[in-house]
Design a protein around this motif. Sequence first.
Motif, PDB file in Angstrom:
ATOM      1  N   LEU A 132       0.807  -1.220   0.000  1.00 29.69           N
ATOM      2  CA  LEU A 132       0.000   0.000   0.000  1.00 29.69           C
ATOM      3  C   LEU A 132       0.836   1.264   0.000  1.00 29.69           C
ATOM      4  CD1 LEU A 132      -3.072  -0.779   2.265  1.00 29.69           C
ATOM      5  CD2 LEU A 132      -2.758  -1.082  -0.186  1.00 29.69           C
ATOM      6  N   VAL A 133       2.047   1.215   0.544  1.00 31.68           N
ATOM      7  CA  VAL A 133       2.904   2.405   0.543  1.00 31.68           C
ATOM      8  C   VAL A 133       3.155   2.900  -0.876  1.00 31.68           C
ATOM      9  CG1 VAL A 133       5.060   1.090   0.506  1.00 31.68           C
ATOM     10  CG2 VAL A 133       5.029   3.359   1.548  1.00 31.68           C
ATOM     11  N   LEU A 156      -4.298  -8.501   7.654  1.00 31.94           N
ATOM     12  CA  LEU A 156      -2.950  -8.196   8.130  1.00 31.94           C
ATOM     13  C   LEU A 156      -2.262  -7.328   7.091  1.00 31.94           C
ATOM     14  CD1 LEU A 156      -0.442  -8.555   9.968  1.00 31.94           C
ATOM     15  CD2 LEU A 156       0.043 -10.690   8.718  1.00 31.94           C
ATOM     16  N   LEU A 157      -1.961  -6.096   7.468  1.00 30.10           N
ATOM     17  CA  LEU A 157      -1.243  -5.172   6.598  1.00 30.10           C
ATOM     18  C   LEU A 157       0.144  -4.936   7.183  1.00 30.10           C
ATOM     19  CD1 LEU A 157      -3.904  -2.441   5.718  1.00 30.10           C
ATOM     20  CD2 LEU A 157      -3.244  -4.476   4.405  1.00 30.10           C
ATOM     21  N   GLU A 158       1.151  -5.013   6.318  1.00 28.66           N
ATOM     22  CA  GLU A 158       2.526  -4.783   6.738  1.00 28.66           C
ATOM     23  C   GLU A 158       3.156  -3.799   5.764  1.00 28.66           C
ATOM     24  OE1 GLU A 158       4.154  -8.693   8.766  1.00 28.66           O
ATOM     25  OE2 GLU A 158       3.512  -9.147   6.707  1.00 28.66           O
ATOM     26  N   ASP A 159       3.583  -2.670   6.300  1.00 28.31           N
ATOM     27  CA  ASP A 159       4.195  -1.669   5.432  1.00 28.31           C
ATOM     28  C   ASP A 159       5.317  -0.949   6.149  1.00 28.31           C
ATOM     29  OD1 ASP A 159       3.964  -0.833   2.701  1.00 28.31           O
ATOM     30  OD2 ASP A 159       1.793  -0.879   2.986  1.00 28.31           O
ATOM     31  N   GLY A 201       3.370   3.432   7.308  1.00 33.57           N
ATOM     32  CA  GLY A 201       3.330   2.325   8.245  1.00 33.57           C
ATOM     33  C   GLY A 201       2.778   2.693   9.602  1.00 33.57           C
ATOM     34  N   ARG A 202       3.159   3.860  10.111  1.00 31.95           N
ATOM     35  CA  ARG A 202       2.732   4.251  11.454  1.00 31.95           C
ATOM     36  C   ARG A 202       1.223   4.464  11.553  1.00 31.95           C
ATOM     37  NH1 ARG A 202       5.825   9.926  11.484  1.00 31.95           N
ATOM     38  NH2 ARG A 202       7.238   8.595  10.307  1.00 31.95           N
ATOM     39  N   PRO A 273      11.666   0.456   9.376  1.00 34.04           N
ATOM     40  CA  PRO A 273      10.811  -0.418  10.181  1.00 34.04           C
ATOM     41  C   PRO A 273       9.650  -0.972   9.363  1.00 34.04           C
ATOM     42  CG  PRO A 273      11.290   1.630  11.339  1.00 34.04           C
ATOM     43  CD  PRO A 273      11.775   1.809   9.939  1.00 34.04           C
ATOM     44  N   LEU A 274       9.402  -2.262   9.525  1.00 31.62           N
ATOM     45  CA  LEU A 274       8.220  -2.889   8.953  1.00 31.62           C
ATOM     46  C   LEU A 274       7.142  -2.934  10.028  1.00 31.62           C
ATOM     47  CD1 LEU A 274       7.041  -4.513   6.446  1.00 31.62           C
ATOM     48  CD2 LEU A 274       7.576  -6.548   7.809  1.00 31.62           C
ATOM     49  N   VAL A 275       6.066  -2.183   9.831  1.00 34.60           N
ATOM     50  CA  VAL A 275       4.954  -2.165  10.781  1.00 34.60           C
ATOM     51  C   VAL A 275       3.941  -3.219  10.352  1.00 34.60           C
ATOM     52  CG1 VAL A 275       3.109  -0.793  11.803  1.00 34.60           C
ATOM     53  CG2 VAL A 275       5.308   0.283  11.234  1.00 34.60           C
ATOM     54  N   SER A 276       3.620  -4.131  11.260  1.00 30.50           N
ATOM     55  CA  SER A 276       2.627  -5.173  11.012  1.00 30.50           C
ATOM     56  C   SER A 276       1.403  -4.875  11.864  1.00 30.50           C
ATOM     57  CB  SER A 276       3.181  -6.555  11.373  1.00 30.50           C
ATOM     58  OG  SER A 276       4.357  -6.847  10.647  1.00 30.50           O
ATOM     59  N   ALA A 277       0.266  -4.642  11.207  1.00 34.85           N
ATOM     60  CA  ALA A 277      -0.977  -4.305  11.912  1.00 34.85           C
ATOM     61  C   ALA A 277      -2.074  -5.257  11.461  1.00 34.85           C
ATOM     62  CB  ALA A 277      -1.385  -2.866  11.629  1.00 34.85           C
TER      63      ALA A 277
END
Length: 285
Positions: A132-133, A156-159, A201-202, A273-277
């Motif tokens: 998505l980024v 699960l989105l990771e960006d 990501g944040r 950083p890879l943010v996993s949400a």
Amino acid sequence: MTGSTPTSDTPAGPAGRDTPIDHGYLLDNARSEAGIRFDALSELFDPVTFRHVEALGIAPGWKCWEVGAGGPSVVTWLADRVGGTGRVLATDIDTSWASGAAGDVVEVRRHDVGRDDPPVTGYDFVHARLVLVHVADRERALRSMVSALRPGGWLLLEDADPASQPLICLDEYGPEQVLANRLRTGFRSLLATRGADLSYGRRLPRLLRESGLTDVTADAYFPITSPACDVLEAATVRHIRAQLVSAGLATDEEIDRHLDNVTSGRLDLATAPLVSARGRRPTWW
């Protein structure tokens, strides 16, 4: 670019000019370096992704959608977990790298999540990593993935969040590290001119909640040094070499010097950083 991300359609360019956004993907899959990058990203981030998916209780029979599949590693892992009674749909705008995973459990299909409607609905699990980024219409893409979930299904989105950690060499103690960080700044400037959101990501936890999902949790991970980081950096710089030079962000001599530093192992290279949400569609929805 360091520290901040343009939010308008004309972000400041590397020399302070207003540079129109080009929504073409900087790291397109057609180049041979794409396969090297997919392998390095898999080595770095697959354990993180798999840990999150395991925590959701993935089981035989699950119906999964892997968005922007790129390489086959996550797709084949999901197929192993859902077994012969489950299904995995792998989509991308370029399916050439994921096509080898197609089989009885896996379907590979060309699809643009930022433009096309969901191919199917009723998924138990939907996942996108580092997708998505780069998508121009991120809001539509997120709505599409949420709408594809069944009640109780997981997204699960990771960006990445490059703006929160803009350095590739955290320990900038010499000219080699200074050069590496300058080239990384140039790379992120090129990403921004193509519409990438370098602080996306944040925002993932908030965006999942605002989309109506519940049980939202998130964490972040980034390696500080790893052989896979070296491989990823060399492939990325080779991929964007012409763009760096044509934009005046680096010279050929500087790029050659940096690649020599990378391949010789003299640098400790980090990633953003890879943010996993993750969040769940309410059962009453």
